[in-house]
Design an enzyme around this catalytic site. Structure first.
Site, PDB file in Angstrom:
ATOM      1  N   ARG A  90       0.838  -1.204   0.000  1.00 35.65           N
ATOM      2  CA  ARG A  90       0.000   0.000   0.000  1.00 35.65           C
ATOM      3  C   ARG A  90       0.871   1.253   0.000  1.00 35.65           C
ATOM      4  O   ARG A  90       0.519   2.278  -0.575  1.00 35.65           O
ATOM      5  CB  ARG A  90      -0.909  -0.011   1.226  1.00 35.65           C
ATOM      6  CG  ARG A  90      -1.924  -1.139   1.245  1.00 35.65           C
ATOM      7  CD  ARG A  90      -2.782  -1.063   2.500  1.00 35.65           C
ATOM      8  NE  ARG A  90      -3.732  -2.169   2.573  1.00 35.65           N
ATOM      9  CZ  ARG A  90      -3.510  -3.309   3.199  1.00 35.65           C
ATOM     10  NH1 ARG A  90      -2.355  -3.505   3.785  1.00 35.65           N
ATOM     11  NH2 ARG A  90      -4.427  -4.257   3.242  1.00 35.65           N
ATOM     12  N   ASP A 150      -9.583  -4.632   8.304  1.00 34.15           N
ATOM     13  CA  ASP A 150      -8.628  -5.564   8.907  1.00 34.15           C
ATOM     14  C   ASP A 150      -9.221  -6.185  10.172  1.00 34.15           C
ATOM     15  O   ASP A 150      -9.063  -7.378  10.434  1.00 34.15           O
ATOM     16  CB  ASP A 150      -7.329  -4.842   9.275  1.00 34.15           C
ATOM     17  CG  ASP A 150      -6.757  -4.038   8.138  1.00 34.15           C
ATOM     18  OD1 ASP A 150      -5.761  -4.461   7.535  1.00 34.15           O
ATOM     19  OD2 ASP A 150      -7.321  -2.966   7.853  1.00 34.15           O
ATOM     20  N   ARG A 153     -11.716  -8.743   9.233  1.00 35.14           N
ATOM     21  CA  ARG A 153     -11.015  -9.972   8.845  1.00 35.14           C
ATOM     22  C   ARG A 153     -10.529 -10.733  10.081  1.00 35.14           C
ATOM     23  O   ARG A 153     -10.605 -11.967  10.150  1.00 35.14           O
ATOM     24  CB  ARG A 153      -9.820  -9.622   7.953  1.00 35.14           C
ATOM     25  CG  ARG A 153     -10.211  -9.134   6.563  1.00 35.14           C
ATOM     26  CD  ARG A 153      -9.026  -8.498   5.840  1.00 35.14           C
ATOM     27  NE  ARG A 153      -9.347  -8.213   4.439  1.00 35.14           N
ATOM     28  CZ  ARG A 153      -8.690  -7.334   3.681  1.00 35.14           C
ATOM     29  NH1 ARG A 153      -7.670  -6.651   4.199  1.00 35.14           N
ATOM     30  NH2 ARG A 153      -9.035  -7.144   2.428  1.00 35.14           N
ATOM     31  N   HIS A 177      -2.864   0.791   8.479  1.00 33.19           N
ATOM     32  CA  HIS A 177      -3.583  -0.154   7.615  1.00 33.19           C
ATOM     33  C   HIS A 177      -2.558  -0.634   6.598  1.00 33.19           C
ATOM     34  O   HIS A 177      -2.410  -0.080   5.512  1.00 33.19           O
ATOM     35  CB  HIS A 177      -4.754   0.537   6.919  1.00 33.19           C
ATOM     36  CG  HIS A 177      -5.419  -0.310   5.861  1.00 33.19           C
ATOM     37  ND1 HIS A 177      -5.942  -1.538   6.125  1.00 33.19           N
ATOM     38  CD2 HIS A 177      -5.613  -0.091   4.540  1.00 33.19           C
ATOM     39  CE1 HIS A 177      -6.453  -2.047   5.006  1.00 33.19           C
ATOM     40  NE2 HIS A 177      -6.255  -1.179   4.026  1.00 33.19           N
TER      41      HIS A 177
END
Length: 314
Positions: A90, A150, A153, A177
């Site tokens: 990212r 996240d 998840r 993140h």
């Protein structure tokens, strides 16, 4: 101009923006949705496609618009930016997407806007920081989607491991993140029990191996999905929907959105994710959670990773 709590704007009609538009349409949170994209015809196509399903849903005015349509919106969701490619982190996206974010915020600043900026584009912590500094808005009104997905998840993986509904799992992923994020194991609870106690109740005793496996599954989720289908968008669209719900319904829900740190855990002037109370004004308060010394060190390391990138790109 007064804020219309039933109006949302989505800037960026790629995979994440269009999936978010579809999820928000189904949520019935809003009665008006504006889609903005550098490719006007793409925005028009997405609005037409979703609009044609209105006969099967709740009434909504959905259309491709311009920045002149943002002034009375409750929330502007920014998903615009380059996509994350296989084997690309990212943070590799920063140079491409910081210029895009500055351009978008520049357009928003030219108009009178009193709602919430919700940043979803990656790397979300860096881009939320840029949006905050460029806009000059109060910190509570500029938030990132952070580690909400996240955390979803994480709860899913724990629910699967322990055979319980993931909604009964109270555990957070915090920090960046991205690759330096961490699981707040010390604070994790299931049915009110500390995580290890509940694990043993279900016959699981090899805590360290399970913790490593579950956290690695969470941290690598995006890479695994991207390697298979080249993009992630459904999960984050549902996370966007959840955050918007907390805002427009003034829920005061606690979720780990990206926000500006002002001394929490000894961290200053960086945006990252810590559980926060989210309401109609954006971030109402940051919630201090229980962290071990090891977790606290990892959180501060995550903050330093982000600070270094900001300095290198400022």
């Amino acid at each position: 101009m007064a804020v219309n709590s039933r109006k949302v704007v989505i800037v960026g009609c790629g995979f994440v923006g269009s999936a978010s538009a579809f999820a928000l349409m189904q949520s019935k949170l809003f009665s008006e949705m504006v889609l903005i994209d550098a490719d006007q015809r793409r925005a028009e196509g997405e609005a037409m496609d979703i609009g044609h399903g209105m006969a099967f849903a709740s009434p909504m005015k959905i259309y491709a618009g311009t920045y002149d349509d943002i002034t009375d919106a409750a929330v502007i969701v920014i998903t615009a930016g380059a996509n994350q490619k296989p084997d690309e982190t990212r943070l590799d996206l920063i140079r491409k997407n910081s210029a895009i974010m500055k351009s978008i915020v520049g357009e928003i600043k030219k108009r009178e806007f009193h709602g919430i900026l919700l940043i979803v584009s990656n790397p979300v912590d860096i881009l939320t920081y840029i949006a905050l500094k460029e806009s000059g808005y109060p910190a509570n009104r500029v938030i990132g989607s952070g580690t909400v997905l996240d955390t979803g998840r994480f709860r899913y993986e724990l629910g699967e491991h322990l055979g319980v509904d993931s909604r009964s799992v109270h555990a957070y992923i915090i920090g960046e993140h991205g690759d330096s994020e961490l699981a707040a194991w010390s604070d994790a609870r299931i049915g009110g029990l500390p995580i290890h106690d509940f694990c043993e109740l279900r016959g699981h005793y090899d805590h360290d191996a399970s913790m490593d496996r579950i956290f690695n599954n969470v941290r690598n989720s995006a890479y695994e999905i991207i390697s298979r289908k080249h993009a992630t968008y459904y999960g984050i669209a549902m996370a966007v929907c959840r955050i918007c719900s907390a805002i427009v319904r003034d829920e005061r829900s606690i979720m780990p959105v990206s926000s500006l740190m002002t001394g929490e855990y000894g961290i200053q002037d960086v945006v990252l994710s810590i559980p926060s109370v989210v309401d109609a004004n954006g971030i109402e308060a940051v919630v201090p959670i229980e962290l071990s010394e090891k977790e606290l060190d990892a959180l501060r390391n995550s903050a330093n990773v982000l600070k270094k990138i900001i300095q290198e790109n400022s």
